[in-house]
Design a protein around this motif. Structure first.
Motif, PDB file in Angstrom:
ATOM      1  N   SER A  29       0.837  -1.202   0.000  1.00 54.22           N
ATOM      2  CA  SER A  29       0.000   0.000   0.000  1.00 54.22           C
ATOM      3  C   SER A  29       0.873   1.253   0.000  1.00 54.22           C
ATOM      4  CB  SER A  29      -0.896   0.014   1.236  1.00 54.22           C
ATOM      5  OG  SER A  29      -0.114   0.213   2.394  1.00 54.22           O
ATOM      6  N   LEU A  30       0.271   2.376  -0.366  1.00 56.78           N
ATOM      7  CA  LEU A  30       0.985   3.655  -0.297  1.00 56.78           C
ATOM      8  C   LEU A  30       1.398   3.972   1.137  1.00 56.78           C
ATOM      9  CD1 LEU A  30      -0.915   5.994  -2.781  1.00 56.78           C
ATOM     10  CD2 LEU A  30       1.499   5.407  -2.829  1.00 56.78           C
ATOM     11  N   ARG A  31       0.555   3.618   2.085  1.00 53.98           N
ATOM     12  CA  ARG A  31       0.859   3.861   3.495  1.00 53.98           C
ATOM     13  C   ARG A  31       2.121   3.099   3.911  1.00 53.98           C
ATOM     14  NH1 ARG A  31      -3.716   3.795   8.016  1.00 53.98           N
ATOM     15  NH2 ARG A  31      -4.313   5.478   6.648  1.00 53.98           N
ATOM     16  N   THR A  32       2.224   1.840   3.469  1.00 50.38           N
ATOM     17  CA  THR A  32       3.411   1.042   3.779  1.00 50.38           C
ATOM     18  C   THR A  32       4.644   1.626   3.098  1.00 50.38           C
ATOM     19  OG1 THR A  32       2.084  -0.948   4.068  1.00 50.38           O
ATOM     20  CG2 THR A  32       4.430  -1.271   3.629  1.00 50.38           C
ATOM     21  N   LEU A  33       4.495   2.066   1.846  1.00 46.15           N
ATOM     22  CA  LEU A  33       5.609   2.691   1.134  1.00 46.15           C
ATOM     23  C   LEU A  33       6.071   3.943   1.870  1.00 46.15           C
ATOM     24  CD1 LEU A  33       7.241   2.481  -1.624  1.00 46.15           C
ATOM     25  CD2 LEU A  33       5.797   4.390  -2.300  1.00 46.15           C
ATOM     26  N   ASP A  34       5.123   4.769   2.315  1.00 44.02           N
ATOM     27  CA  ASP A  34       5.471   5.975   3.070  1.00 44.02           C
ATOM     28  C   ASP A  34       6.236   5.625   4.342  1.00 44.02           C
ATOM     29  OD1 ASP A  34       4.426   7.828   1.278  1.00 44.02           O
ATOM     30  OD2 ASP A  34       2.449   7.816   2.217  1.00 44.02           O
ATOM     31  N   ALA A  35       5.839   4.549   5.001  1.00 39.55           N
ATOM     32  CA  ALA A  35       6.527   4.119   6.224  1.00 39.55           C
ATOM     33  C   ALA A  35       7.950   3.684   5.907  1.00 39.55           C
ATOM     34  CB  ALA A  35       5.759   2.987   6.895  1.00 39.55           C
ATOM     35  N   LEU A  36       8.151   2.964   4.805  1.00 36.08           N
ATOM     36  CA  LEU A  36       9.496   2.541   4.402  1.00 36.08           C
ATOM     37  C   LEU A  36      10.386   3.748   4.123  1.00 36.08           C
ATOM     38  CD1 LEU A  36       8.618  -0.393   1.976  1.00 36.08           C
ATOM     39  CD2 LEU A  36       9.651  -0.582   4.246  1.00 36.08           C
ATOM     40  N   ILE A  37       9.811   4.749   3.465  1.00 35.72           N
ATOM     41  CA  ILE A  37      10.561   5.969   3.160  1.00 35.72           C
ATOM     42  C   ILE A  37      10.891   6.707   4.457  1.00 35.72           C
ATOM     43  CG2 ILE A  37      10.356   8.267   2.112  1.00 35.72           C
ATOM     44  CD1 ILE A  37       8.779   6.862  -0.185  1.00 35.72           C
ATOM     45  N   LYS A  38       9.935   6.825   5.344  1.00 32.71           N
ATOM     46  CA  LYS A  38      10.143   7.532   6.613  1.00 32.71           C
ATOM     47  C   LYS A  38      11.232   6.861   7.459  1.00 32.71           C
ATOM     48  CE  LYS A  38       7.671   9.411  10.548  1.00 32.71           C
ATOM     49  NZ  LYS A  38       6.362   9.602  11.185  1.00 32.71           N
ATOM     50  N   LYS A  40      13.653   5.252   6.260  1.00 32.43           N
ATOM     51  CA  LYS A  40      14.852   5.236   5.417  1.00 32.43           C
ATOM     52  C   LYS A  40      15.248   3.822   5.000  1.00 32.43           C
ATOM     53  CE  LYS A  40      16.380   9.436   7.464  1.00 32.43           C
ATOM     54  NZ  LYS A  40      16.740  10.607   6.999  1.00 32.43           N
ATOM     55  N   GLU A  41      14.237   2.970   4.816  1.00 30.58           N
ATOM     56  CA  GLU A  41      14.479   1.613   4.335  1.00 30.58           C
ATOM     57  C   GLU A  41      14.426   1.539   2.820  1.00 30.58           C
ATOM     58  OE1 GLU A  41      12.261  -1.463   6.351  1.00 30.58           O
ATOM     59  OE2 GLU A  41      12.166  -0.253   8.168  1.00 30.58           O
ATOM     60  N   LEU A  42      13.963   2.607   2.187  1.00 28.17           N
ATOM     61  CA  LEU A  42      13.860   2.676   0.738  1.00 28.17           C
ATOM     62  C   LEU A  42      14.381   4.043   0.305  1.00 28.17           C
ATOM     63  CD1 LEU A  42      12.832   1.310  -1.881  1.00 28.17           C
ATOM     64  CD2 LEU A  42      10.634   2.390  -1.452  1.00 28.17           C
ATOM     65  N   ALA A  43      15.431   4.025  -0.526  1.00 32.33           N
ATOM     66  CA  ALA A  43      16.030   5.279  -0.992  1.00 32.33           C
ATOM     67  C   ALA A  43      15.087   5.970  -1.976  1.00 32.33           C
ATOM     68  CB  ALA A  43      17.366   4.989  -1.661  1.00 32.33           C
ATOM     69  N   PHE A  44      15.054   7.291  -1.932  1.00 31.22           N
ATOM     70  CA  PHE A  44      14.177   8.056  -2.820  1.00 31.22           C
ATOM     71  C   PHE A  44      14.835   9.375  -3.183  1.00 31.22           C
ATOM     72  CE2 PHE A  44      13.326   9.561   1.401  1.00 31.22           C
ATOM     73  CZ  PHE A  44      13.096  10.918   1.252  1.00 31.22           C
ATOM     74  N   LEU A  45      14.285  10.022  -4.188  1.00 28.85           N
ATOM     75  CA  LEU A  45      14.707  11.357  -4.607  1.00 28.85           C
ATOM     76  C   LEU A  45      13.528  12.292  -4.457  1.00 28.85           C
ATOM     77  CD1 LEU A  45      16.345  10.428  -8.019  1.00 28.85           C
ATOM     78  CD2 LEU A  45      17.554  11.054  -5.944  1.00 28.85           C
ATOM     79  N   ARG A  46      13.803  13.515  -4.084  1.00 34.15           N
ATOM     80  CA  ARG A  46      12.748  14.526  -4.053  1.00 34.15           C
ATOM     81  C   ARG A  46      13.085  15.532  -5.159  1.00 34.15           C
ATOM     82  NH1 ARG A  46       8.954  15.574  -0.413  1.00 34.15           N
ATOM     83  NH2 ARG A  46       9.968  14.356   1.197  1.00 34.15           N
ATOM     84  N   ILE A  47      12.185  15.657  -6.108  1.00 35.93           N
ATOM     85  CA  ILE A  47      12.349  16.632  -7.187  1.00 35.93           C
ATOM     86  C   ILE A  47      11.164  17.571  -7.073  1.00 35.93           C
ATOM     87  CG2 ILE A  47      12.468  16.997  -9.675  1.00 35.93           C
ATOM     88  CD1 ILE A  47      13.759  14.232  -9.899  1.00 35.93           C
ATOM     89  N   GLY A  48      11.451  18.771  -6.605  1.00 36.48           N
ATOM     90  CA  GLY A  48      10.372  19.704  -6.287  1.00 36.48           C
ATOM     91  C   GLY A  48       9.574  19.108  -5.144  1.00 36.48           C
ATOM     92  N   LYS A  49       8.283  18.970  -5.323  1.00 42.78           N
ATOM     93  CA  LYS A  49       7.421  18.373  -4.295  1.00 42.78           C
ATOM     94  C   LYS A  49       7.240  16.874  -4.505  1.00 42.78           C
ATOM     95  CE  LYS A  49       4.802  22.526  -3.332  1.00 42.78           C
ATOM     96  NZ  LYS A  49       3.489  23.137  -3.204  1.00 42.78           N
ATOM     97  N   ARG A  50       7.688  16.376  -5.647  1.00 44.15           N
ATOM     98  CA  ARG A  50       7.490  14.950  -5.976  1.00 44.15           C
ATOM     99  C   ARG A  50       8.526  14.074  -5.296  1.00 44.15           C
ATOM    100  NH1 ARG A  50       6.469  13.203 -11.792  1.00 44.15           N
ATOM    101  NH2 ARG A  50       5.625  11.489 -10.587  1.00 44.15           N
TER     102      ARG A  50
END
Length: 66
Positions: A29-38, A40-50
């Motif tokens: 779920s998106l909620r689970t993905l957000d938790a992984l990002i929070k 720091k278990e999943l690397a991400f990029l922030r481009i602007g607000k995305r």
């Protein structure tokens, strides 16, 4: 020329995926993905607000959790 990859409509070859696409690829779920990002278990990029996740980050996450 190199060997061609079979076309899979679910996962196009892209450099970056949205959070929604990433959640679908990981079958979470998106909620689970957000938790992984929070956490720091999943690397991400922030481009602007995305928030975008690379295909490499998704692959590494899957390999790490196996």
């Amino acid at each position: 020329m190199g060997a061609s990859m079979p076309h899979d409509a679910r996962m196009e070859l892209k450099l970056l995926y949205s959070k929604r696409e990433s959640a679908q690829i990981l079958s979470i779920s998106l909620r689970t993905l957000d938790a992984l990002i929070k956490r720091k278990e999943l690397a991400f990029l922030r481009i602007g607000k995305r928030v975008l996740i690379s295909g490499q980050s998704l692959q590494q996450f899957v390999e790490k959790t196996d």
